[in-house]
Design a protein around this motif. Structure first.
Motif, short mmCIF file in Angstrom:
data_model
loop_
_atom_site.label_atom_id
_atom_site.label_comp_id
_atom_site.label_asym_id
_atom_site.label_seq_id
_atom_site.Cartn_x
_atom_site.Cartn_y
_atom_site.Cartn_z
N HIS A 159 0.84 -1.19 0.00
CA HIS A 159 0.00 0.00 0.00
C HIS A 159 0.88 1.24 0.00
N SER A 160 0.56 2.20 -0.87
CA SER A 160 1.22 3.50 -0.91
C SER A 160 2.73 3.34 -1.12
N SER A 161 3.57 3.80 -0.19
CA SER A 161 5.02 3.60 -0.36
C SER A 161 5.39 2.14 -0.21
N GLY A 162 4.57 1.36 0.50
CA GLY A 162 4.80 -0.09 0.55
C GLY A 162 4.59 -0.74 -0.80
N ALA A 163 3.70 -0.16 -1.61
CA ALA A 163 3.49 -0.67 -2.97
C ALA A 163 4.72 -0.43 -3.83
N ALA A 164 5.46 0.63 -3.54
CA ALA A 164 6.72 0.86 -4.26
C ALA A 164 7.70 -0.28 -4.01
N VAL A 165 7.74 -0.76 -2.77
CA VAL A 165 8.61 -1.88 -2.43
C VAL A 165 8.16 -3.13 -3.19
N ALA A 166 6.86 -3.37 -3.25
CA ALA A 166 6.34 -4.54 -3.98
C ALA A 166 6.67 -4.46 -5.46
N ALA A 167 6.51 -3.28 -6.05
CA ALA A 167 6.80 -3.10 -7.48
C ALA A 167 8.28 -3.29 -7.77
N GLN A 168 9.14 -2.76 -6.89
CA GLN A 168 10.58 -2.91 -7.09
C GLN A 168 11.01 -4.35 -6.89
N MET A 169 10.39 -5.03 -5.95
CA MET A 169 10.71 -6.43 -5.68
C MET A 169 10.37 -7.29 -6.90
N ALA A 170 9.26 -6.97 -7.57
CA ALA A 170 8.88 -7.72 -8.77
C ALA A 170 9.90 -7.56 -9.88
N GLN A 171 10.53 -6.38 -9.95
CA GLN A 171 11.57 -6.15 -10.96
C GLN A 171 12.89 -6.82 -10.57
N ASP A 172 13.29 -6.65 -9.33
CA ASP A 172 14.61 -7.11 -8.89
C ASP A 172 14.68 -8.62 -8.69
N HIS A 173 13.54 -9.21 -8.32
CA HIS A 173 13.52 -10.65 -8.00
C HIS A 173 12.30 -11.30 -8.65
N PRO A 174 12.24 -11.31 -9.97
CA PRO A 174 11.05 -11.85 -10.65
C PRO A 174 10.79 -13.31 -10.34
N ASP A 175 11.84 -14.05 -9.98
CA ASP A 175 11.66 -15.46 -9.65
C ASP A 175 11.03 -15.67 -8.28
N ARG A 176 11.01 -14.62 -7.45
CA ARG A 176 10.46 -14.74 -6.10
C ARG A 176 9.04 -14.20 -5.98
N VAL A 177 8.58 -13.50 -7.01
CA VAL A 177 7.28 -12.82 -6.93
C VAL A 177 6.34 -13.40 -7.98
N ALA A 178 5.21 -13.95 -7.51
CA ALA A 178 4.24 -14.57 -8.42
C ALA A 178 3.24 -13.55 -8.97
N THR A 179 2.74 -12.68 -8.11
CA THR A 179 1.83 -11.62 -8.51
C THR A 179 2.14 -10.38 -7.68
N VAL A 180 1.59 -9.25 -8.13
CA VAL A 180 1.80 -7.98 -7.43
C VAL A 180 0.44 -7.30 -7.26
N SER A 181 0.08 -6.98 -6.03
CA SER A 181 -1.13 -6.21 -5.74
C SER A 181 -0.71 -4.83 -5.24
N LEU A 182 -1.08 -3.80 -5.98
CA LEU A 182 -0.69 -2.43 -5.65
C LEU A 182 -1.91 -1.67 -5.17
N LEU A 183 -1.96 -1.38 -3.88
CA LEU A 183 -3.04 -0.61 -3.31
C LEU A 183 -2.62 0.86 -3.32
N GLU A 184 -3.07 1.56 -4.35
CA GLU A 184 -2.76 2.98 -4.52
C GLU A 184 -1.26 3.26 -4.35
N LEU A 185 -0.48 2.72 -5.28
CA LEU A 185 0.95 2.98 -5.34
C LEU A 185 1.23 4.48 -5.30
N SER A 186 2.13 4.89 -4.43
CA SER A 186 2.55 6.30 -4.38
C SER A 186 3.74 6.50 -5.31
N LEU A 187 3.48 7.21 -6.40
CA LEU A 187 4.50 7.51 -7.40
C LEU A 187 4.48 9.02 -7.60
N LEU A 188 5.51 9.68 -7.10
CA LEU A 188 5.49 11.14 -7.04
C LEU A 188 5.94 11.80 -8.33
#
Length: 281
Positions: A101-130
């Protein structure tokens, strides 16, 4: 017990030289829940049957928050990703559904890029992108909160900021949090130095342009409140136009604190998304 964030209900583990407080509940495919300023913000979802009865739900306090080690800045989004992956290693989890959620969604989105083998899906609850056009205006609107923090009034600063992001007046917002997250507001005030001094600067420096969004190959759920602010409307539009495999769900009658305001429809939307994208056996 009426204080969600007491450390005695959470386990701890030392990773990357710091202590992380975490909680793991249930069985099934694991879902990692990554919070922003309200570090216990995902607690309401833990009680929702749509998720709790089908999935292993893991929440944790990022470094600098709650029961985890408070380290001096800078702490980048990538540092939080490294901590999250180390937590998964400790738990023996190879792949996870990442939700933030919010800045936590930024961590989820970055994790999906950096470790695609570890992340099956990504749920972004209002990603904060400034970096979207509304980001500059949002910072201008947040000026009273920054001024209150600079003046040493952390409680007023957090109250003003949460009022801004939620779209509620401060009293209404505080009442909601006291009802849904007893002790959550006080904990956010305690961690105000992390939020204003480390988290917001890191989020402002985080780079997530079209090329980064296009690199996310996992299925992505973009969750949006129907009454949210322009910042997150523009972020949803950005995700819609750049992420290869994105689904969108708008939750009625909520703003940025969507999963705290109405945890049930948020949980059901996440559960439907996860059921459509199970991990391969």
């Amino acid at each position: 017990m009426n204080h969600y964030s007491m450390e005695d209900i959470m386990d701890t583990v030392t990773v990357n030289g710091i202590r992380l407080a975490y909680e793991s509940r249930g069985t099934g495919e694991p879902v990692l829940l990554i919070s922003p300023v309200l570090c216990d913000g995902f607690v309401p979802l833990l009680a929702e049957p749509a998720l709790a009865e089908r999935y292993r739900l893991i929440r944790y306090h990022k470094r600098g928050w709650g029961g985890s080690t408070h380290t001096p800045g800078p702490v980048a989004v990538a540092d939080h990703v490294a901590d999250a992956v180390a937590l998964l290693d400790h738990l023996g989890i190879d792949r996870v559904h990442a939700a933030g959620h919010s800045s936590g969604a930024a961590v989820a989105a970055q994790m999906a890029q950096d470790h695609p083998d570890r992340v099956a899906t990504v749920s972004l609850l209002e990603l904060s992108l400034l970096s979207v056009p509304a980001g500059e205006a949002f910072f201008a609107q947040a000026a009273p909160a920054f001024e209150a923090y600079a003046a040493g009034d952390a409680e007023r600063a957090i109250g003003l900021f949460l009022s801004l992001v939620s779209g509620m007046d401060p009293e209404h917002c505080r009442t909601l949090l006291d009802e849904r997250l007893p002790g959550g507001f006080a904990l956010a005030v305690k961690d105000a130095d992390t939020f204003f001094g480390i988290e917001l600067p890191a989020l402002a420096e985080w780079r997530f342009g079209p090329e980064h969004a296009a690199a996310i190959r996992q299925p992505v759920l973009s969750l949006l409140g129907s009454e949210t602010r322009q910042l997150w409307v523009e972020v949803a539009e950005f995700l819609r136009s750049t992420v290869p495999d994105v689904e969108e769900c708008v939750v009625d009658s909520v703003g940025h604190l969507l999963h705290i305001q109405r945890s049930r429809p948020v949980a059901k939307a996440m559960a439907r998304f996860l059921a459509r994208h199970p991990m391969a056996c």
